[in-house]
Motif scaffolding. Structure first.
Motif: not given
Length: 341
Positions: A170, A173-177, A148, A190
């Motif tokens: 999990k 997920a925030a940076k790599y949807p 991350n 991304s």
């Protein structure tokens, strides 16, 4: 009577003999060992052997134990023989050995000297990263922090244990949807991912696939692969046969890729010096070879001795930087590269 021309008279005259007459003999005695070409011949032969292995490593056959590939996997380390032989040559005071040591030194610098300088040219349009996270990773949380914080937009992971996939999905997920996992290899991005297809590398289960990543600059074919492991065994030599078959299959798939711009990331269990990876390396460019700093060794993580984790490209993708990340809970170190589209 003048007796200056009488040697006996001169000797008995009490005049000291000229020191200038004795000095050349003293110098000759001092340097005589260096000029004895019989001294250090064993060291000279060893130096010439190292020079031969460096210059003609491709001629060392693979017929018995894949010894040629084994040599090429650790070829840069032959350079350590140079300072050792140099020190022994000085100790033996052998001009012959010193002259011979120059040969492997020059050849090594010709092969690997360029790796000692930073060839990076700054930030690219996007950053990619590949990491064999190890099924027995001792610190998955630390690996997630590493990924991350890497700044990469495209991340390839190898040796994903089935039970660990939800953790990585999990945690990223925030940076790599966008992500896809096939067998034990996966891709997080991304940018949108499509066109996913398994690549058969002839090992009986899935450890490679192809995907199309839509970057802001345009489409990109991304291959993620984990080639079979190799072993060094006393009874079997360098057991790389399965890896070599997989390398050929992967190279064939990449050669048939319809998109122009192609990226390969993964644990190839081989270095770019290894002839057995030629089906891949002959058509692709190493990011570290083009834009890295140093040797970029990635395995084993505790004391890296070889770069077997690779980022390669073709079709006009230009690497602008390449680097090895710090150790985490894996037995490999992650490697990253910046590219201009």
């Amino acid at each position: 009577m003048v007796q200056a021309d009488n040697p006996a008279a001169a000797a008995g005259s009490g005049q000291p003999e000229s020191k200038g007459i004795r000095r050349p003999a003293g110098l000759r005695a001092r340097f005589a060992p260096w000029l004895d070409w019989r001294r250090g011949w064993i060291l000279a032969v060893l130096a010439l052997l190292v020079a031969f292995l460096l210059a003609f490593h491709a001629e060392v056959p693979n017929a018995v134990g894949n010894v040629g590939s084994l040599l090429e996997s650790f070829l840069p380390w032959l350079g350590l023989a140079v300072p050792v032989l140099l020190g022994l040559a000085l100790w033996r005071r052998s001009a012959l050995a010193l002259a011979a040591v120059l040969m492997p030194a020059v050849i090594w610098l010709n092969l690997f000297g360029g790796l000692l300088t930073d060839k990076g040219s700054g930030k690219g349009d996007f950053t990619v990263l590949t990491h064999n996270v190890a099924a027995a990773n001792s610190d998955p949380a630390g690996t997630l922090r590493l990924l991350n914080d890497s700044g990469a937009q495209i991340v390839a992971l190898e040796e994903l244990a089935a039970g660990a996939v939800p953790t990585y999905t999990k945690g990223l997920a925030a940076k790599y949807p966008y992500h896809v996992v096939e067998g034990t290899v996966g891709l997080w991005s991304s940018y949108p991912i499509g066109g996913v297809a398994v690549v058969d590398i002839r090992i009986g289960w899935t450890r490679a696939f192809r995907a199309e990543v839509t970057t802001p600059k345009g489409p990109l074919a991304v291959y993620v692969a984990h080639l079979p492991s190799v072993r060094v065994q006393f009874d079997g030599g360098f057991t790389a046969g399965r890896r070599d078959v997989s390398a050929q299959a992967l190279g064939d798939a990449i050669e048939a890729e319809p998109l122009k711009k192609v990226l390969l990331m993964g644990d190839l269990n081989g270095t770019m010096n290894d002839r057995s990876l030629a089906p891949i390396s002959a058509q692709m460019r190493s990011a570290h070879g083009a834009a890295g700093d140093g040797f970029g060794f990635s395995w084993p993580a505790s004391f890296p001795m070889a770069r077997i984790d690779q980022i390669l490209s073709k079709g006009g993708l230009r690497p602008t930087d390449s680097r090895v990340l710090p150790a985490d809970g894996s037995d490999h170190r992650a490697v990253a590269a910046d590219y201009r589209y």
